[in-house]
Design a protein around this motif. Structure first.
Motif, mmCIF file in Angstrom:
data_model
loop_
_atom_site.group_PDB
_atom_site.id
_atom_site.type_symbol
_atom_site.label_atom_id
_atom_site.label_comp_id
_atom_site.label_asym_id
_atom_site.label_seq_id
_atom_site.Cartn_x
_atom_site.Cartn_y
_atom_site.Cartn_z
ATOM 1 N N ARG A 24 -9.507 25.139 -36.733
ATOM 2 C CA ARG A 24 -8.614 24.053 -37.116
ATOM 3 C C ARG A 24 -9.319 23.034 -38.009
ATOM 4 N NH1 ARG A 24 -4.937 20.995 -32.531
ATOM 5 N NH2 ARG A 24 -3.528 19.878 -33.929
ATOM 6 N N TYR A 25 -10.610 22.795 -37.730
ATOM 7 C CA TYR A 25 -11.384 21.809 -38.487
ATOM 8 C C TYR A 25 -12.678 22.461 -38.975
ATOM 9 C CZ TYR A 25 -8.213 18.663 -36.011
ATOM 10 O OH TYR A 25 -7.095 18.048 -35.495
ATOM 11 N N GLN A 44 -8.792 12.340 -43.368
ATOM 12 C CA GLN A 44 -8.690 13.305 -44.452
ATOM 13 C C GLN A 44 -8.049 14.589 -43.940
ATOM 14 O OE1 GLN A 44 -12.712 13.831 -45.664
ATOM 15 N NE2 GLN A 44 -12.899 11.807 -46.596
ATOM 16 N N ASN A 45 -7.558 15.388 -44.882
ATOM 17 C CA ASN A 45 -6.982 16.671 -44.492
ATOM 18 C C ASN A 45 -8.041 17.589 -43.892
ATOM 19 O OD1 ASN A 45 -4.408 15.982 -45.370
ATOM 20 N ND2 ASN A 45 -4.814 16.664 -47.464
ATOM 21 N N ASN A 46 -9.287 17.409 -44.308
ATOM 22 C CA ASN A 46 -10.384 18.232 -43.815
ATOM 23 C C ASN A 46 -11.489 17.331 -43.271
ATOM 24 O OD1 ASN A 46 -9.350 20.881 -44.650
ATOM 25 N ND2 ASN A 46 -9.686 20.132 -46.736
ATOM 26 N N PRO A 47 -11.325 16.797 -42.039
ATOM 27 C CA PRO A 47 -12.377 15.952 -41.468
ATOM 28 C C PRO A 47 -13.678 16.723 -41.381
ATOM 29 C CG PRO A 47 -10.797 16.610 -39.789
ATOM 30 C CD PRO A 47 -10.207 16.999 -41.098
ATOM 31 N N ARG A 48 -14.783 16.010 -41.612
ATOM 32 C CA ARG A 48 -16.079 16.672 -41.658
ATOM 33 C C ARG A 48 -17.110 15.844 -40.921
ATOM 34 N NH1 ARG A 48 -17.030 18.139 -47.059
ATOM 35 N NH2 ARG A 48 -14.773 18.108 -47.278
ATOM 36 N N GLY A 49 -18.291 16.415 -40.793
ATOM 37 C CA GLY A 49 -19.368 15.740 -40.086
ATOM 38 C C GLY A 49 -19.781 16.531 -38.861
ATOM 39 N N PRO A 90 -13.966 9.280 -34.075
ATOM 40 C CA PRO A 90 -12.707 10.013 -34.307
ATOM 41 C C PRO A 90 -12.827 11.520 -34.120
ATOM 42 C CG PRO A 90 -12.997 8.334 -35.963
ATOM 43 C CD PRO A 90 -14.288 8.383 -35.189
ATOM 44 N N LYS A 91 -14.015 12.094 -34.371
ATOM 45 C CA LYS A 91 -14.171 13.532 -34.152
ATOM 46 C C LYS A 91 -14.107 13.852 -32.661
ATOM 47 C CE LYS A 91 -17.916 13.777 -36.770
ATOM 48 N NZ LYS A 91 -17.851 12.543 -37.583
ATOM 49 N N VAL A 92 -14.595 12.931 -31.832
ATOM 50 C CA VAL A 92 -14.435 13.094 -30.382
ATOM 51 C C VAL A 92 -12.959 13.040 -30.029
ATOM 52 C CG1 VAL A 92 -14.908 12.062 -28.131
ATOM 53 C CG2 VAL A 92 -16.721 12.171 -29.843
ATOM 54 N N ARG A 93 -12.254 12.103 -30.638
ATOM 55 C CA ARG A 93 -10.812 11.987 -30.407
ATOM 56 C C ARG A 93 -10.105 13.284 -30.792
ATOM 57 N NH1 ARG A 93 -7.926 7.323 -30.259
ATOM 58 N NH2 ARG A 93 -9.638 6.192 -31.248
ATOM 59 N N LEU A 94 -10.461 13.846 -31.931
ATOM 60 C CA LEU A 94 -9.844 15.092 -32.377
ATOM 61 C C LEU A 94 -10.119 16.219 -31.384
ATOM 62 C CD1 LEU A 94 -10.650 15.077 -36.216
ATOM 63 C CD2 LEU A 94 -8.409 14.751 -35.155
#
Length: 307
Positions: A116-117, A86-91, A274-278
């Motif tokens: 950034r996020y 998504q344009n705005n990853p969350r969690g 994926p948040k770790v990846r980011l």
């Protein structure tokens, strides 16, 4: 069967207690107890035997865990991937790192990542204690130095150059070492070790050094150096201002200690969050020009396969 309740059950088993599961998920222990009781009522079986000291799976609990853990992990991975695209990853993203690494090197990385996020909730624990990432629900650990063997995936982030430092007053009183072997006649401070073997460039053998200080903080050790107490291995950038001010001196510069590595660690039991990846990709963008990082060690993690 409520999948959210099953997910709670999986987390309880993974962390080993209702309390640890509640802390890792940020919810009340009483809420978890109530929902597990509802799950047991719905299934008509007891899943967990509770005592004051430990938690034990019943036979039915073992079967449910074995069957559902892979499914819940796949669902979590799918949700994370959808969030990341998504344009705005969350969690939530839980990270642990040593205090001084966080304060002096990673603070800007974390700050710019938050800008950034903005929908990602960061929980950062600054600590050098040994943490079981899976048991405590930690997504990523940033660690400095030699790594113990484990089931964790490790990615080298950077290499930090080091030197040996002492105060002019200490050297005037005890003499300036000319070779690494001379350190055996000095107070040498390391990190939480009273006796160490220090290796050097241009010197064939490691040198056994001793000192009367144990500490897990390079800031603390530097303060002892400024009190004329001994010689210590330190990140060069951490002492450069003191050298310029004349209250610390680098010794044996032609026999530099090997650099120390900064590593990113994450659990291998599931696909990479994926948040770790980011975060790692963002960290690699930021850290290459940081004065602590003498050498960037890896390319962005998105270029690797972690299945």
């Amino acid at each position: 069967m409520n999948l959210n309740d099953v997910s709670l059950f999986i987390r309880i088993v993974e962390t080993g207690s209702f309390t640890s599961a509640a802390e890792s998920l940020g919810i009340q222990k009483s809420t978890i107890s109530r929902r597990i009781a509802q799950l047991e009522d719905e299934l008509g079986v007891r899943l967990l035997q509770r005592t004051t000291r430990k938690l034990k799976l019943t036979g039915d609990g073992e079967e449910l865990f074995a069957r559902c853990q892979p499914l819940i992990n796949e669902l979590d991975t799918a949700k994370d991937h959808l969030s990341a695209t998504q344009n705005n990853p969350r969690g939530r993203l839980r990270i642990t790192m040593p205090s001084e690494l966080g304060v002096f090197m990673m603070n800007e990385v974390v700050g710019t990542f938050m800008k950034r996020y903005p929908q990602i909730m960061l929980e950062v624990e600054l600590s050098t204690r040994v943490i079981d990432l899976i048991e405590e629900g930690i997504d990523l650990a940033i660690r400095v130095g030699e790594l113990a063997d484990s089931s964790l995936i490790a990615r080298r982030v950077a290499s930090v150059s080091r030197g040996l430092y002492a105060s002019p007053a200490y050297l005037a009183k005890h003499g300036t070492p000319k070779t690494p072997d001379d350190l055996q006649n000095h107070e040498c401070y390391g990190i939480l070790k009273a006796i160490e073997h220090w290796e050097f460039a241009n010197w064939d053998e490691a040198v056994e050094v001793t000192g009367h200080l144990k500490a897990n903080s390079i800031s603390f050790i530097r303060e002892l150096l400024l009190q004329d107490m001994g010689i210590a291995r330190m990140p060069r950038v951490f002492c450069c201002n003191n050298v310029q001010q004349g209250n610390l001196v680098e010794v044996l510069s032609e026999y530099s200690p090997p650099p120390i590595e900064v590593n990113a660690l994450y659990p291998s039991r599931r696909h990479l969050n994926p948040k770790v990846r980011l975060f790692i990709d963002h960290m690699m963008e930021m850290i290459g020009d940081h004065p602590w990082a003498s050498e960037q060690m890896v390319t962005p993690i998105s270029n690797h396969n972690h299945d």
